[in-house]
Design a protein around this motif. Structure first.
Motif, mmCIF file in Angstrom:
data_model
loop_
_atom_site.group_PDB
_atom_site.id
_atom_site.type_symbol
_atom_site.label_atom_id
_atom_site.label_comp_id
_atom_site.label_asym_id
_atom_site.label_seq_id
_atom_site.Cartn_x
_atom_site.Cartn_y
_atom_site.Cartn_z
ATOM 1 N N LYS A 109 1.263 -1.212 0.209
ATOM 2 C CA LYS A 109 -0.179 0.091 0.105
ATOM 3 C C LYS A 109 0.615 0.751 0.234
ATOM 4 C CE LYS A 109 -4.505 -2.179 2.241
ATOM 5 N NZ LYS A 109 -5.230 -1.620 3.466
ATOM 6 N N GLN A 110 2.423 1.134 0.626
ATOM 7 C CA GLN A 110 3.128 2.139 1.089
ATOM 8 C C GLN A 110 4.028 2.461 -0.536
ATOM 9 O OE1 GLN A 110 5.109 1.532 4.530
ATOM 10 N NE2 GLN A 110 3.505 2.810 5.821
ATOM 11 N N HIS A 111 3.851 2.024 -1.275
ATOM 12 C CA HIS A 111 5.085 0.591 -2.266
ATOM 13 C C HIS A 111 4.396 1.241 -3.673
ATOM 14 C CE1 HIS A 111 7.429 0.488 1.203
ATOM 15 N NE2 HIS A 111 8.632 1.640 1.072
ATOM 16 N N HIS A 112 3.427 0.718 -3.462
ATOM 17 C CA HIS A 112 2.255 0.582 -5.232
ATOM 18 C C HIS A 112 3.299 1.882 -6.001
ATOM 19 C CE1 HIS A 112 -0.906 1.587 -2.973
ATOM 20 N NE2 HIS A 112 -1.007 2.489 -4.368
ATOM 21 N N TYR A 113 3.320 1.941 -6.848
ATOM 22 C CA TYR A 113 2.947 2.798 -8.163
ATOM 23 C C TYR A 113 3.362 2.905 -9.618
ATOM 24 C CZ TYR A 113 7.930 2.652 -7.970
ATOM 25 O OH TYR A 113 9.124 2.633 -8.109
ATOM 26 N N HIS A 114 2.503 3.178 -10.264
ATOM 27 C CA HIS A 114 2.933 2.523 -12.180
ATOM 28 C C HIS A 114 4.277 2.657 -12.387
ATOM 29 C CE1 HIS A 114 2.458 2.044 -15.726
ATOM 30 N NE2 HIS A 114 1.311 1.692 -16.127
ATOM 31 N N GLY A 115 4.214 1.487 -12.379
ATOM 32 C CA GLY A 115 5.912 1.361 -13.614
ATOM 33 C C GLY A 115 7.185 0.170 -11.934
ATOM 34 N N ALA A 116 6.317 0.284 -10.842
ATOM 35 C CA ALA A 116 7.345 -0.377 -9.546
ATOM 36 C C ALA A 116 7.758 -1.484 -10.035
ATOM 37 C CB ALA A 116 6.258 0.416 -8.529
ATOM 38 N N VAL A 117 9.296 -1.732 -9.471
ATOM 39 C CA VAL A 117 9.612 -2.995 -9.738
ATOM 40 C C VAL A 117 8.806 -4.229 -8.445
ATOM 41 C CG1 VAL A 117 11.307 -4.880 -9.695
ATOM 42 C CG2 VAL A 117 11.213 -2.209 -10.825
ATOM 43 N N VAL A 118 8.277 -5.495 -8.968
ATOM 44 C CA VAL A 118 8.411 -6.711 -7.649
ATOM 45 C C VAL A 118 8.915 -7.654 -7.842
ATOM 46 C CG1 VAL A 118 6.190 -5.189 -7.271
ATOM 47 C CG2 VAL A 118 5.806 -6.551 -9.376
ATOM 48 N N CYS A 119 8.675 -8.244 -7.387
ATOM 49 C CA CYS A 119 9.011 -9.614 -7.099
ATOM 50 C C CYS A 119 7.566 -10.854 -7.428
ATOM 51 C CB CYS A 119 9.921 -9.989 -5.652
ATOM 52 S SG CYS A 119 11.644 -8.998 -6.003
ATOM 53 N N ILE A 120 8.539 -11.711 -8.310
ATOM 54 C CA ILE A 120 7.281 -12.538 -8.325
ATOM 55 C C ILE A 120 7.492 -14.113 -7.860
ATOM 56 C CG2 ILE A 120 5.680 -12.774 -9.701
ATOM 57 C CD1 ILE A 120 4.706 -10.697 -9.246
ATOM 58 N N TYR A 121 7.662 -14.604 -6.394
ATOM 59 C CA TYR A 121 7.587 -15.881 -6.851
ATOM 60 C C TYR A 121 7.584 -16.804 -7.885
ATOM 61 C CZ TYR A 121 8.204 -20.394 -4.309
ATOM 62 O OH TYR A 121 8.268 -21.772 -3.999
ATOM 63 N N VAL A 122 8.039 -17.779 -8.476
ATOM 64 C CA VAL A 122 7.658 -19.352 -9.112
ATOM 65 C C VAL A 122 7.656 -20.199 -9.384
ATOM 66 C CG1 VAL A 122 7.259 -19.119 -12.116
ATOM 67 C CG2 VAL A 122 7.510 -16.927 -11.270
ATOM 68 N N ASN A 123 6.570 -21.228 -8.448
ATOM 69 C CA ASN A 123 7.774 -22.710 -8.590
ATOM 70 C C ASN A 123 6.136 -23.145 -9.608
ATOM 71 O OD1 ASN A 123 6.597 -25.074 -7.780
ATOM 72 N ND2 ASN A 123 7.169 -24.124 -5.168
ATOM 73 N N ASP A 124 6.890 -24.575 -10.254
ATOM 74 C CA ASP A 124 6.413 -25.021 -11.332
ATOM 75 C C ASP A 124 7.573 -26.763 -11.362
ATOM 76 O OD1 ASP A 124 6.191 -26.587 -13.833
ATOM 77 O OD2 ASP A 124 7.035 -25.451 -15.083
ATOM 78 N N TYR A 125 6.194 -27.303 -10.419
ATOM 79 C CA TYR A 125 6.593 -28.716 -9.755
ATOM 80 C C TYR A 125 8.176 -28.575 -8.932
ATOM 81 C CZ TYR A 125 2.555 -31.478 -12.283
ATOM 82 O OH TYR A 125 2.083 -31.338 -12.873
ATOM 83 N N GLY A 126 8.171 -27.851 -7.854
ATOM 84 C CA GLY A 126 8.601 -27.835 -7.311
ATOM 85 C C GLY A 126 10.310 -27.217 -8.122
ATOM 86 N N ASN A 127 10.553 -26.378 -8.843
ATOM 87 C CA ASN A 127 11.677 -25.825 -9.768
ATOM 88 C C ASN A 127 10.722 -24.580 -8.996
ATOM 89 O OD1 ASN A 127 12.941 -27.831 -11.274
ATOM 90 N ND2 ASN A 127 11.271 -27.992 -12.221
ATOM 91 N N GLU A 128 11.612 -24.247 -8.591
ATOM 92 C CA GLU A 128 11.702 -22.324 -8.092
ATOM 93 C C GLU A 128 12.435 -21.280 -8.580
ATOM 94 O OE1 GLU A 128 10.095 -23.474 -3.779
ATOM 95 O OE2 GLU A 128 12.652 -23.780 -4.074
ATOM 96 N N HIS A 129 12.599 -20.218 -9.222
ATOM 97 C CA HIS A 129 12.673 -18.972 -9.059
ATOM 98 C C HIS A 129 11.721 -17.598 -8.990
ATOM 99 C CE1 HIS A 129 10.676 -18.799 -13.312
ATOM 100 N NE2 HIS A 129 11.070 -17.508 -13.165
ATOM 101 N N ILE A 130 13.187 -16.380 -8.936
ATOM 102 C CA ILE A 130 12.292 -15.144 -8.089
ATOM 103 C C ILE A 130 12.188 -14.506 -9.780
ATOM 104 C CG2 ILE A 130 11.541 -13.520 -6.861
ATOM 105 C CD1 ILE A 130 13.611 -15.137 -5.098
ATOM 106 N N GLU A 131 10.912 -13.205 -10.420
ATOM 107 C CA GLU A 131 11.036 -13.105 -11.098
ATOM 108 C C GLU A 131 10.927 -11.726 -10.774
ATOM 109 O OE1 GLU A 131 9.223 -14.075 -15.829
ATOM 110 O OE2 GLU A 131 9.347 -15.927 -14.370
ATOM 111 N N LEU A 132 11.518 -10.399 -12.022
ATOM 112 C CA LEU A 132 10.850 -9.243 -11.967
ATOM 113 C C LEU A 132 9.985 -8.729 -12.565
ATOM 114 C CD1 LEU A 132 14.917 -7.487 -11.939
ATOM 115 C CD2 LEU A 132 12.715 -8.237 -9.649
ATOM 116 N N ASP A 133 9.162 -8.639 -12.553
ATOM 117 C CA ASP A 133 8.262 -7.723 -13.144
ATOM 118 C C ASP A 133 7.394 -6.565 -12.351
ATOM 119 O OD1 ASP A 133 5.634 -7.683 -14.731
ATOM 120 O OD2 ASP A 133 4.433 -9.403 -13.470
#
Length: 216
Positions: A109-133
């Protein structure tokens, strides 16, 4: 030929200022051209637009990677960020307690703004990574947010998209460890650490918009 001179001049000037930039640019060009060649882009106009903007984006990314102070290092041979990898994915554990969930919601709520970089945790059958969006839509009232690639998320991190696959996504509150892992392409599987993935040029450009001072 004359259309390319401004870009070529910029690259040459950059190379004089930063000796390693030529090697870095070559690595970025090679990786992005392979990515475009193997992509599913069927629209020739879109492909032409991506190719025409390649020099500009790679020059900007290379200049940032070499010139800007960050808490993680640059591998100029491969055109990547590099940092020490943890044994387990730092974003794997979701916020479960009411206090953790409240802190995550408060942060977004404090840091959201248009264009802000966020991190998405991705889990594909136990294969994990963190992606920038990046955030591209915020409704009023701001009780959720929309990211450019992965769609809608609640502020507690839960994906609001109907998934038709076994892959799960979760918006995670960033910290230095999570951002370092995302920028460095760290991956994990059921056995532990696995081979880092190469960031797309889009993600690499997003990484140049991170304000690391916030996460020291």
């Amino acid at each position: 030929m004359s259309d390319q001179q401004p870009d070529q001049t910029n690259i040459f000037n950059l190379a004089e200022q930063f000796p390693n930039v030529a090697e870095l640019c070559n690595a970025l060009y090679e990786r992005e051209l392979v990515s475009l060649a193997t992509s599913n882009i069927k629209d020739p106009t879109l492909l032409k637009r991506k190719l025409s903007g390649l020099t500009y984006h790679i020059k900007n990314a290379a200049e940032f990677l070499i010139n800007e102070p960050t808490p993680i290092d640059v591998d100029v041979h491969n055109g990547t960020w590099k940092s020490k990898q943890s044994n387990k994915c730092p974003a794997a554990k979701p916020a479960t307690s009411d206090d953790e969930i409240a802190k995550a919601e408060k942060w977004f709520k404090q840091h959201h703004y248009h264009g802000a970089v966020v991190c998405i945790y991705v889990n594909d059958y136990g294969n994990e990574h963190i992606e920038l969006d990046s955030i591209d839509m915020i409704p009023t009232p701001a009780n959720k947010l929309h990211t450019n690639k992965y769609g809608w998320f609640a502020l507690n991190g839960e994906s609001l998209e109907a998934s038709k696959t076994h892959v799960t996504h979760r918006l995670v509150k960033p910290n230095k460890a999570i951002l370092s892992a995302a920028c460095s392409g760290h991956t994990w599987n059921t056995k532990g650490k696995s081979t880092p993935r190469a960031l797309s040029l889009r993600e690499l450009l997003l990484s140049t918009n991170i304000n690391w001072k916030t996460f020291k």
